[in-house]
Design an enzyme around this catalytic site. Structure first.
Site, PDB file in Angstrom:
ATOM      1  N   HIS A 161       0.826  -1.206   0.000  1.00 28.59           N
ATOM      2  CA  HIS A 161       0.000   0.000   0.000  1.00 28.59           C
ATOM      3  C   HIS A 161       0.863   1.260   0.000  1.00 28.59           C
ATOM      4  O   HIS A 161       0.514   2.282   0.586  1.00 28.59           O
ATOM      5  CB  HIS A 161      -0.958   0.020   1.204  1.00 28.59           C
ATOM      6  CG  HIS A 161      -1.851  -1.169   1.275  1.00 28.59           C
ATOM      7  ND1 HIS A 161      -2.969  -1.314   0.482  1.00 28.59           N
ATOM      8  CD2 HIS A 161      -1.783  -2.288   2.043  1.00 28.59           C
ATOM      9  CE1 HIS A 161      -3.557  -2.461   0.751  1.00 28.59           C
ATOM     10  NE2 HIS A 161      -2.861  -3.082   1.691  1.00 28.59           N
ATOM     11  N   SER A 287      10.248  18.389 -19.904  1.00 28.28           N
ATOM     12  CA  SER A 287       9.119  19.304 -19.761  1.00 28.28           C
ATOM     13  C   SER A 287       9.187  20.350 -20.853  1.00 28.28           C
ATOM     14  O   SER A 287      10.262  20.706 -21.337  1.00 28.28           O
ATOM     15  CB  SER A 287       9.142  19.977 -18.376  1.00 28.28           C
ATOM     16  OG  SER A 287       8.160  20.985 -18.307  1.00 28.28           O
TER      17      SER A 287
END
Length: 288
Positions: A161, A287
């Site tokens: 998790h 980017s």
């Protein structure tokens, strides 16, 4: 007709197919309209070869139909389909025009449209699976195997998790994907080999072929054997759809494994984790 790749309907055509020469060479023999025609005339040739073997027509007729099948073009079939509004009949008409009067009656002999369409589709999907899809997935599987072996001693924190659990190694984590993808590869191979064809005529009842053969089911198996396909145990006008759905499902399972792998690699590149990194080319940017 020349089509600009920027005008393609599907974005997949442009980004993953139209601009990549290697992908065009890999997929064009299977997923193009030209490939569909090639697969359908291959069924017609298989049919006539078995007719010749069983003495229904002379061997020279089978050779003539096979030679004609190499000459039929997707352009002429498209033009004929526009004229008569039936795709399979258009292919048959174009094939028959290229053979002699003696050979013409044996083209499409005893068959219905979907004997050709479904059988050709099964052959085409089996071919593209074995000759294009599986080789590419196996390349990735080999990369993952090499990575798992190389990094078998590289310590990594195991997580459940997203939380720290117990230590493991990066190679151990990758081995899970080797196992999962390998299982999917086997499922894909089995599903492709199980794709059936049919040469059972209108509504699958062997009415036409039974007029000429005492063993129409054996005749069907013999024709399909020319293409390396099994026969559907029972068919209607079409083959049962589940085998093709099984193949698509096996592809989906494999893509699910790849999606999990991609997610894991993305999370492990997060700034606060930084356990793996993407290799950047000299001109590559991260980017805009």
């Amino acid at each position: 007709m020349n089509i600009n790749v920027y005008d393609c309907v599907s974005p997949l055509d442009f980004r993953y197919y139209g601009q990549d020469a290697r992908m065009r060479e890999l997929l064009a023999p299977y997923v193009s309209e030209r490939a569909r025609l090639k697969s359908e005339v291959a069924v017609e040739v298989a049919l006539v070869r078995v007719l010749a073997r069983r003495g229904i027509c002379p061997p020279e007729v089978a050779d003539e139909v096979a030679a004609a099948a190499e000459q039929v073009t997707v352009e002429e079939v498209a033009e004929e389909e526009a004229r008569i509004q039936h795709n399979t009949r258009a292919m048959v008409n174009c094939l028959q025009r290229r053979v002699s009067d003696r050979a013409r009656p044996f083209v499409h002999f005893t068959t219905t449209s979907f004997d050709v369409v479904d059988t050709a589709r099964a052959w085409l999907f089996r071919e593209v699976t074995h000759k294009a899809v599986l080789p590419e997935i196996l390349k990735l599987e080999r990369i993952l195997i090499d990575l798992a072996l190389r990094e078998k001693d590289t310590l990594q924190i195991g997580r459940t998790h997203g939380q720290h659990a117990v230590p493991l190694t990066f190679g151990f984590a990758i081995a899970q994907y080797v196992n999962r993808l390998g299982t999917c590869i086997e499922k894909i191979r089995q599903a492709a080999d199980a794709l059936p064809g049919k040469i059972s005529g209108a509504v699958g009842a062997y009415n036409a072929s039974s007029l000429f053969f005492d063993d129409p089911v054996a005749f069907e198996a013999e024709v399909l054997g020319e293409l390396g396909l099994p026969a559907a145990l029972a068919s209607t006008q079409i083959v049962p759809p589940e085998p093709l759905a099984d193949l698509m499902h096996s592809f989906t399972l494999a893509f699910g494994v790849l999606a999990n792998l991609a997610d894991d690699m993305r999370h492990l590149q997060r700034t606060e984790i930084g356990e793996v990194g993407e290799e950047f080319g000299d001109a590559q940017v991260g980017s805009s």
